[in-house]
Each structure stands twice: as C-alpha cells, then as structure tokens.
Write a protein that holds these residues in place. Structure first.
Motif, mmCIF file in Angstrom:
data_model
loop_
_atom_site.group_PDB
_atom_site.id
_atom_site.type_symbol
_atom_site.label_atom_id
_atom_site.label_comp_id
_atom_site.label_asym_id
_atom_site.label_seq_id
_atom_site.Cartn_x
_atom_site.Cartn_y
_atom_site.Cartn_z
ATOM 1 N N ASP A 205 0.723 -1.298 0.062
ATOM 2 C CA ASP A 205 -0.234 0.024 0.198
ATOM 3 C C ASP A 205 0.860 1.233 0.095
ATOM 4 O OD1 ASP A 205 -2.503 -1.101 -0.296
ATOM 5 O OD2 ASP A 205 -2.969 -1.033 1.886
ATOM 6 N N SER A 206 2.148 1.170 0.414
ATOM 7 C CA SER A 206 2.904 2.229 0.557
ATOM 8 C C SER A 206 3.263 2.589 -0.951
ATOM 9 C CB SER A 206 4.269 2.279 1.537
ATOM 10 O OG SER A 206 4.980 1.134 0.718
ATOM 11 N N PHE A 207 3.438 1.791 -1.655
ATOM 12 C CA PHE A 207 3.498 2.254 -3.084
ATOM 13 C C PHE A 207 2.507 3.378 -3.764
ATOM 14 C CE2 PHE A 207 5.171 -2.195 -4.281
ATOM 15 C CZ PHE A 207 6.199 -2.112 -3.827
ATOM 16 N N ARG A 208 1.425 3.224 -3.104
ATOM 17 C CA ARG A 208 0.451 4.326 -3.552
ATOM 18 C C ARG A 208 0.566 5.477 -3.220
ATOM 19 N NH1 ARG A 208 -4.093 0.316 -4.725
ATOM 20 N NH2 ARG A 208 -3.655 -1.437 -3.451
ATOM 21 N N TYR A 209 1.446 5.661 -2.214
ATOM 22 C CA TYR A 209 1.378 7.052 -1.462
ATOM 23 C C TYR A 209 2.701 7.724 -1.540
ATOM 24 C CZ TYR A 209 -2.712 6.256 0.807
ATOM 25 O OH TYR A 209 -4.130 5.948 0.839
ATOM 26 N N TYR A 210 3.782 7.159 -2.448
ATOM 27 C CA TYR A 210 5.272 7.656 -2.601
ATOM 28 C C TYR A 210 5.283 7.851 -4.130
ATOM 29 C CZ TYR A 210 6.302 7.186 2.149
ATOM 30 O OH TYR A 210 6.115 7.070 3.469
ATOM 31 N N PRO A 211 6.076 8.879 -4.490
ATOM 32 C CA PRO A 211 5.861 9.282 -6.083
ATOM 33 C C PRO A 211 6.909 8.630 -6.799
ATOM 34 C CG PRO A 211 7.062 11.243 -4.794
ATOM 35 C CD PRO A 211 6.317 10.385 -3.625
ATOM 36 N N ALA A 212 8.041 8.056 -6.088
ATOM 37 C CA ALA A 212 9.023 6.909 -6.623
ATOM 38 C C ALA A 212 8.408 5.780 -7.349
ATOM 39 C CB ALA A 212 9.981 6.586 -5.734
ATOM 40 N N TYR A 213 7.188 5.639 -6.988
ATOM 41 C CA TYR A 213 6.696 4.283 -7.577
ATOM 42 C C TYR A 213 5.599 4.478 -8.793
ATOM 43 C CZ TYR A 213 8.567 2.740 -3.293
ATOM 44 O OH TYR A 213 9.777 2.551 -2.413
ATOM 45 N N ARG A 214 5.412 5.883 -9.330
ATOM 46 C CA ARG A 214 4.406 6.249 -10.081
ATOM 47 C C ARG A 214 4.690 5.684 -11.412
ATOM 48 N NH1 ARG A 214 3.896 12.234 -8.010
ATOM 49 N NH2 ARG A 214 2.413 11.929 -6.214
ATOM 50 N N GLY A 215 3.760 5.086 -12.335
ATOM 51 C CA GLY A 215 4.037 4.482 -13.470
ATOM 52 C C GLY A 215 3.070 3.556 -13.850
ATOM 53 N N ALA A 216 3.120 2.964 -14.917
ATOM 54 C CA ALA A 216 2.019 2.014 -15.608
ATOM 55 C C ALA A 216 1.671 0.821 -14.444
ATOM 56 C CB ALA A 216 2.586 1.411 -17.024
ATOM 57 N N ALA A 217 2.871 0.292 -14.050
ATOM 58 C CA ALA A 217 2.619 -0.711 -13.017
ATOM 59 C C ALA A 217 1.847 -0.434 -12.144
ATOM 60 C CB ALA A 217 4.008 -1.316 -12.583
ATOM 61 N N LEU A 218 1.986 0.919 -11.389
ATOM 62 C CA LEU A 218 1.320 1.170 -10.207
ATOM 63 C C LEU A 218 -0.065 1.499 -10.728
ATOM 64 C CD1 LEU A 218 0.700 2.157 -7.268
ATOM 65 C CD2 LEU A 218 1.903 4.463 -7.961
ATOM 66 N N ASP A 219 -0.376 1.980 -11.851
ATOM 67 C CA ASP A 219 -1.591 2.293 -12.308
ATOM 68 C C ASP A 219 -2.542 1.092 -12.470
ATOM 69 O OD1 ASP A 219 -1.206 5.026 -12.812
ATOM 70 O OD2 ASP A 219 -0.682 5.044 -14.656
ATOM 71 N N ALA A 220 -1.828 -0.270 -12.873
ATOM 72 C CA ALA A 220 -2.446 -1.335 -13.055
ATOM 73 C C ALA A 220 -2.847 -1.800 -11.698
ATOM 74 C CB ALA A 220 -1.487 -2.234 -13.816
#
Length: 373
Positions: A237-252
C-alpha cells in the motif's frame, strides 16, 4: 552573526545545527518546554526509497549522508543504517517493485528485488506470508523521541547556543527581532521561523496566503518484539503514497487491486520500524480535511495489527502507546519545503510534509547556503 531560530522540532534544530557549525551564535526559542509536535511523533525513518526523482531525491540523499555524519558525532540520536524492505504478496504488487528497480536512479537508492527467502535472510523476523520484497539499502532510522534532545545537548557544548523553552514568539518587531509571550525582546542578525504545523497566529499574520496545509496521522508502538527487526518494513500500500513508484505498473495495481475499506477510508499504508528498546513503531493514516478529530479511532489500528501479524507470522506484542500527530505539507506536494522571506531578515521554513525527518538536515543546509552563512 546571531541567528534566532523559532521552533525546536527537527527542522528548527537542524537550522540551529548548521548555524553553529558555521561559527554563528544561536538563540533557540520553543513555545513548549521541549518539542512535542510531528518531530517526536514520527517513525524516525530516513526514508530515501519513496522520494521523487530529481531535487527531492537529491535532498534526501544529501540528508541521509548528513544524518550519518551527525550520528557518528552524536550517538544519542540512535542513527542506524538499517535499510528497508517493502514486501509484496502477488504479481501486481511485484510488478511495481520490479519497475522501481528499472528506474535510472535505482542504484542511488540501493534498490534490489529479493525473493522471500533472501528477504527473510536479511530480516529473519519476517516469517509470514509474502512472495518478495523491494530492498532499499539507503534507508535508515533515528530515535525521534530523543534525537532533538541529544542534538540540543551537543549544541549546548559549543558555547554558542542558547535554548529558551516555554517561550512563544508573538511578534516580529522591526527587522530581525522578535518578542515572546514573556514580553522579552530578542535581537538577531537573522530570524528563522521553523514552526512546523503551527500555521496560525504570527505565521498567518506574516504570510496570510501560505501555500501549506496540515495533515493528521495515527500511529502506535508495541512492547518489545523480543527479537531484532533488522530493517524498516513497508507493505505494498505504501507504493500508492510515494512518488517514486508512479507509472504503468502502479496504475495497473490501483485499477485492479483496491485497498481494504479501512485502508482506503483512512488513506493507509504500513510503515514499521523497531525502536532502541525493541518495541515497534507502526502506522499510519492520512487525514487532510480540517478541523481534525480530537480522538483516535480503532479500525486503523486493527487493520495494521492484521497486516503486521501476517508478515511476522506471529501475534503482535501488546500495544503500549497510541497517538495522533499533525505535520505541515506544501499544497504543491512536489515541493520539498516552503521557504519564504516574510520580512527583511526574517524567513519562514515549513511544509516538508512526511519528508521532514528525512530531509531536514539538507533543507537547513540549503537555507544556510542561500542566506550566505
């Protein structure tokens, strides 16, 4: 030069640190006897892993190096280069972690994707259910409840630092002078207002349209775990709140895997770090709409307990403390901090958001450089 610093949280303390390091005299004013705000209510994580690329990451990496140097001089802050593991449990979460390792700055962060066995070898306390983990070697930790006190004691040894607690600054008088609630007038060559989430009163008078908001969070701390938790730990869930993880994989991930109702309602992630006494600091939630509630609610703690017990593969030790905290965040969250001249010789520095503990040494260093100290 005589520098007046208002606010003894981590940001104010680091500004005092750099001023003293550069040979200046510091008067440090704090409205409480000791800092009681976000600087002592956080995880104590030096969190490089989730930072946005560019200026934010550069600031975090510089701050990480400064924290390590300060920790060698001031052991009382409890600096530990422990790194972090962000655990994943399925293919969609793993895809976000894999994408992170392909970032151009992945090596600077110390990213590596580990299978579950290698992650457990690094942190044997993680005996529970997960398939892999994103390792960030550059993450670290300090002890937030005692770090400011340890830094203050070191500053006092310089002979160029004076601390006055229980002094609320009520007014800026002319240029470079402040008056406190005891009626005392303090003169300096520069005044730095590092007032954290205290955005009313004097701050509002000086800068009515300050582009900074307040954010509330809930956290908890356990009895000692009984074994080392050798890294900080986060969940996917932390992926959703930190900008380093933004991208197509997080969108999916966001499109295909919703958070639990409790986690979504309270905008939650799991962050966990072990304290020097062996207890675990666990959180957190995010609340943005003011006025904030005055009480804490149980559902987030129940959610976090379940997540942690799944990862540890054992019951969580008894909860010793629960608390809420409020920090200041720039409304433009891409900005690391809001630094503004409020009057001749007077600057306000606030709004680093959840980056305050991580970035404060480098933010203060930049202030000192920009002011020509």
């Amino acid at each position: 030069m005589r520098v007046i610093v208002v606010g003894a949280g981590v940001l104010g303390t680091m500004h005092a640190w750099h001023a003293v390091e550069r040979g200046h005299e510091v008067l440090h004013l704090e409205r409480e006897a000791e800092a009681r705000g976000a600087s002592v209510r956080n995880f104590g994580q030096i969190w490089v892993s989730g930072r946005a690329g560019g200026a934010e990451l550069d600031t975090a990496l510089r701050a990480r190096a400064l924290w390590e140097d300060i920790g060698a001089r001031v052991p009382g802050i409890g600096f530990r280069a422990i790194g972090s593991l962000t655990v994943v449990r399925n293919d969609a979460e793993r895809a976000v972690a894999e994408a992170a390792t392909r970032r151009p700055d992945a090596a600077a962060r110390g990213y590596r994707l580990l299978d579950a066995d290698r992650a457990r070898a690094l942190n044997p306390a993680l005996r529970g259910d997960f398939t892999a983990a994103l390792w960030c070697e550059r993450d670290a930790a300090v002890e937030p409840r005692v770090a400011q006190r340890a830094l203050k004691e070191e500053l006092l040894r310089s002979g160029r630092y004076t601390y006055l607690g229980g002094r609320e600054v009520r007014d800026v008088v002319g240029e470079r002078s402040v008056r406190d609630d005891h009626g005392d007038l303090h003169h300096g060559d520069a005044v730095l207002l590092c007032t954290g989430a205290w955005l009313g009163g004097l701050v509002r008078e000086l800068i009515p349209d300050l582009p900074v908001r307040r954010v509330r969070l809930q956290m908890m701390q356990t009895e000692p775990l009984g074994e080392p938790l050798t890294t900080s730990v986060a969940d996917a869930d932390s992926f959703r709140y930190y900008p380093a993880y933004r991208g197509a994989a997080l969108d999916a991930l966001n499109a295909g895997q919703a958070q639990t109702p409790t986690a979504a309602a309270h905008k939650m992630q799991l962050l966990m770090v072990q304290r020097a006494d062996g207890g675990l600091t666990i959180g957190d939630t995010h609340e943005y709409a003011t006025p904030f509630a005055f009480d804490t609610v149980e559902e987030p703690y129940e959610h976090l307990t379940g997540v942690v017990e799944t990862l540890l593969g054992r019951p969580l030790p008894r909860i010793r403390r629960r608390w809420a905290g409020v920090y200041a965040q720039c409304t433009d969250t891409a900005r690391v901090v809001h630094r503004q001249q409020a009057r001749e010789g007077v600057w306000l520095v606030t709004g680093p958001g959840g980056r305050g503990m991580t970035c404060s040494p480098a933010i203060a260093e930049t202030t000192a450089d920009e002011l020509g100290w």
